[in-house]
Design an enzyme around this catalytic site. Structure first.
Site, PDB file in Angstrom:
ATOM      1  N   ASP A 271       0.872  -1.157   0.000  1.00  0.00           N
ATOM      2  CA  ASP A 271       0.000   0.000   0.000  1.00  0.00           C
ATOM      3  C   ASP A 271       0.918   1.217   0.000  1.00  0.00           C
ATOM      4  O   ASP A 271       2.099   1.119   0.308  1.00  0.00           O
ATOM      5  CB  ASP A 271      -0.935  -0.029   1.218  1.00  0.00           C
ATOM      6  CG  ASP A 271      -2.159   0.843   0.977  1.00  0.00           C
ATOM      7  OD1 ASP A 271      -3.177   0.641   1.661  1.00  0.00           O
ATOM      8  OD2 ASP A 271      -2.101   1.716   0.083  1.00  0.00           O
ATOM      9  N   TRP A 272       0.352   2.361  -0.294  1.00  0.00           N
ATOM     10  CA  TRP A 272       1.176   3.562  -0.529  1.00  0.00           C
ATOM     11  C   TRP A 272       1.706   4.104   0.800  1.00  0.00           C
ATOM     12  O   TRP A 272       0.986   4.727   1.560  1.00  0.00           O
ATOM     13  CB  TRP A 272       0.354   4.601  -1.284  1.00  0.00           C
ATOM     14  CG  TRP A 272       0.471   4.528  -2.780  1.00  0.00           C
ATOM     15  CD1 TRP A 272       0.860   5.522  -3.630  1.00  0.00           C
ATOM     16  CD2 TRP A 272       0.218   3.395  -3.607  1.00  0.00           C
ATOM     17  NE1 TRP A 272       0.846   5.099  -4.924  1.00  0.00           N
ATOM     18  CE2 TRP A 272       0.482   3.777  -4.941  1.00  0.00           C
ATOM     19  CE3 TRP A 272      -0.187   2.085  -3.381  1.00  0.00           C
ATOM     20  CZ2 TRP A 272       0.353   2.920  -6.032  1.00  0.00           C
ATOM     21  CZ3 TRP A 272      -0.313   1.225  -4.462  1.00  0.00           C
ATOM     22  CH2 TRP A 272      -0.055   1.635  -5.767  1.00  0.00           C
TER      23      TRP A 272
END
Ligand code: GLC
Length: 731
Positions: A271-272
């Site tokens: 995920d970012w």
């Protein structure tokens, strides 16, 4: 002169020779990695053998907000990714969260995934995936960052609207066809967020403590189905931690379970900002690091990408021999496999974007997902040919819902709002007026708005209240959980005032979560309309007008009070700022309500129709089965009403005696059948040992214990129409 002529001749000969030498320099054959007729694994090995260490490392991390590097020297393309689960997000700037302001990226917004789940129609999930995959393909995206399948643990999670409800069986059956639909376009799904991301509070670090039974029986099944049945080409690691390790580089989840037990051959994408450590990212299963906030001081700055954990730090350790090159090779093999399945697959179609066909698909999904919760006195459907005064009340009747909500936000080609949809369907014959009734603007005098709306309601023949949540912060939005189970902005007071003024009141809720309904006994008709996407208003109005007979069923429980929810009752949410312990274990949703004997407001699987359905007795072909066997259950369903309609026949299994605690019943089958008035169909289910099994954490495996079982067949988890018992014998 002669000399010059000779040299000129020689020069031209050499040039010709050179030219022919140039042509001759072309490879006599196409390199294996470029030959699409060769098996992918051969192409992977050939490409890998040609890559430098720097090129390998470059593939393992972002080069921009939404892309990772290819190999320019070898003609291997970059990998472009896009949110999200409901449509293709607008282009962002190279290294900013800001929109790139392109003029050709206004998409189709499909309904939120809770609405898709509420259709209980796997075929519709495949249609959904096909359409959104066509849009991703047309926009030249290799990876769609979705769907999300995190289980609905409590009604405050800000991202529940992006997921598929509280039951692992339903989520599993709906995510697989969605993946098939998307990947048929040569676009990878990236199923998220793996795993245990069931709240937004502290999401970036909270360590989830959950017992093995709940992990395997509740939180992993949809991901397992996505991998083993859906064949997803990518998985996104979750922000949170499990066993005190970040899920984006988690030995147990990624190496042992995902890539080990489940034999996942795709790419794990973080995920970012979910990556925190080079060694762990190298060894614990992460393949592409995205969105890292480099120095921790800024969200990102230029050439920040070299500072990624899997960038320079990784390269340096590889060069020093502190990390063996086979570690990066394993990642690059997976990334190349993804590339040959997508951007370098010349057989994939070309997609399509923001078409009328996709808008119609979006409308059909929304129509099938809308749930008729209550319809006392059959106030609905409203005949659109009958002249009447219709008052529409509520900010959500005119509120765009395709924007907002976080990373699933969309810039749409069009969005039909409820107000417009109602005009479209009723505008010919009815006098339609509008009152805002409530407003999210705290400066507004809500009492005055309420008063004005109630006075108008008294003059109307029917009142359509359109309220709910709105995907603003703390109202169904990423990175913020809801702070209350109540409807916001004094909607409850307004609904009470409208009911006081006019009994012909329809309450329509736009939301992705359950909400409290203190007025439920006073309001005759209630519709759960979800976030319906580009065609939301037309879908809703077609149900109100009876053009479409509602067939949606709730994918999660509506508790009466927030305290009736397991995580809230056990004070197991949101945790202490470091850990959150899922104290309820496997007893999530209806499993908890059954165990505690708590009557829900509206139960899992509930949904009414404008017609009625009668069920025959559940019949089994045998009363005994052994673990290698299966039993067939048949049940007839007849449309006993006066108009066609669709019913979702649900099968719940009950283990009458088990050596470990089990829920009273669990969903183990469902079938949506469309029936004309008077038509009868027989639905059959196959019950095998897997359907009877539970995860025995003492043995760390699934077991089906011999003994008595019951099959319950119903129109919802509470509306059980017939039962049949049978025995599972020993070997
Ligand atoms: C966000 C979300 C994830 C999304 C990603 C890219 O933080 O958690 O679902 O795909 O970042 O926007």
């Amino acid at each position: 002169m002669k000399h010059r002529l000779l040299s000129a001749t020689l020069l031209s000969l050499s040039l010709l020779g050179g030219l022919s030498a140039t042509y001759a320099a072309q490879p006599a054959h196409t390199p294996i990695y470029l030959d699409a007729n060769r098996p992918i694994e051969e192409r992977v090995e050939d490409a890998l053998s040609r890559m430098t260490l720097e090129e390998k490392v470059a593939m393992c991390h972002a080069q921009s907000k939404f892309s990772s590097a290819g190999v320019p020297r070898l003609g291997i393309p970059e990998i472009w990714m896009t949110d999200g689960p409901h449509g293709i997000r607008m282009e962002k700037l190279w290294d900013e969260w800001a929109d790139a302001q392109w003029s050709n990226d206004s998409c189709t917004a499909f309904p939120a995934l809770t609405c898709l789940a509420a259709t209980w129609n796997p075929t519709m999930a495949n249609t959904y995936g096909q359409a959104i995959g066509e849009e991703a393909r047309y926009r030249n995206k290799a990876v769609l960052l979705g769907p999300g399948v995190n289980i609905y643990r409590l009604p405050l999670n800000g991202r529940n609207f992006e997921y598929m409800g509280e039951d692992p069986f339903l989520a599993s059956k709906m995510v697989v066809p969605y993946i098939h639909g998307v990947q048929r376009n040569g676009v990878a799904t990236c199923v998220k967020h793996f795993a245990l991301n069931n709240q937004e509070i502290d999401r970036e670090f909270v360590n989830v403590i959950v017992d093995d039974r709940a992990l395997h029986e509740i939180y992993l099944p949809a991901f397992k189905a996505a991998v083993q049945e859906g064949g997803t080409w990518a998985i996104m690691g979750a922000y949170n931690r499990y066993k005190d390790q970040f899920c984006c580089h988690n030995q147990y989840l990624l190496n042992d379970i995902l890539k080990g037990d489940w034999a996942f051959d795709g790419v794990v994408i973080s995920d970012w900002g979910g990556t925190h450590n080079t060694q762990q990212a190298a060894y614990n299963g992460l393949d592409i690091e995205m969105g890292t906030w480099t120095d921790g001081l800024a969200w990102s700055w230029s050439n920040a990408y070299d500072k990624y954990f899997l960038a320079q730090p990784f390269l340096i350790q590889l060069k020093k021999g502190e990390i063996d090159e086979k570690v990066v090779d394993e990642k690059v093999r997976r990334i190349l496999r993804l590339t040959f399945r997508t951007t370098m697959n010349p057989h994939r179609p070309y997609g399509s974007f923001a078409t009328e066909e996709h808008a119609l698909t979006a409308r059909r999904i929304a129509q099938e997902g809308i749930v008729l919760l209550k319809n006392e006195g059959n106030l609905l459907p409203l005949d659109p040919k009958q002249p009447r005064k219709i008052l529409v009340v509520g900010e959500n009747a005119k509120q765009m819902m395709t924007s907002g909500g976080g990373s699933s936000e969309l810039k749409v080609k069009h969005e039909v709002l409820p107000w417009e949809g109602i005009q479209n369907y009723f505008g010919d014959q009815a006098q339609i007026s509008y009152e805002e009734g409530y407003s999210l603007n705290p400066a507004v005098n809500r009492h005055a708005l309420r008063q004005q709306a109630a006075e108008a309601a008294a003059q109307a023949d029917v009142v359509l209240f359109v309220g709910g949540l709105n995907k603003k912060d703390n109202q169904d939005c990423e990175a913020s959980d809801r702070r209350s189970y109540e409807l916001p902005y004094e909607q409850n007071e307004l609904i009470a005032a409208l009911r006081q003024a006019n009994p012909n009141l329809v309450v329509i809720l736009i939301s992705g979560n359950a909400v409290a309904m203190p007025w439920v006994d006073q309001v005759p008709t209630i519709v759960q309309a979800w976030y319906g996407g580009s065609e939301a208003g037309n879908a809703l109005a077609s149900i109100l007008a009876g053009e479409v007979n509602p067939s949606g069923k709730l994918p999660f429980t509506f508790p009466v009070r927030l305290e009736d929810n397991a995580a809230i009752a056990l004070e197991a949410y949101p945790g202490n700022g470091k850990d959150v312990e899922y104290k309820e274990g496997i007893f999530v949703g209806y499993r908890w309500h059954d165990r505690q004997k708590i009557e829900p407001l509206f139960c899992f699987g509930h949904g009414l129709s404008y017609t009625t359905f009668e069920y025959g007795p559940a019949r089994l072909n045998r009363r005994q089965m052994n673990p290698r066997d299966s039993i067939t259950l048949s049940v007839s369903v007849r449309n006993s009403g006066s108009r066609s309609g669709a019913e979702v026949v649900q099968l719940y299994l009950c283990d009458k005696k088990s050596s470990l605690p089990r829920p009273l019943k669990e969903l183990k089958g469902f079938r949506k059948v469309v029936l004309e008035p008077g038509e009868e169909q027989t639905v059959t289910f196959t019950i095998d040992a897997q359907a009877l099994s539970y995860y025995d954490d003492r043995q760390q495996t699934w077991v089906a214990e011999p003994g008595q079982f019951e099959a319950w067949v119903g129109a919802s988890s509470e509306d059980i129409r017939s039962r049949a018992s049978f025995e599972l014998t020993d070997e």
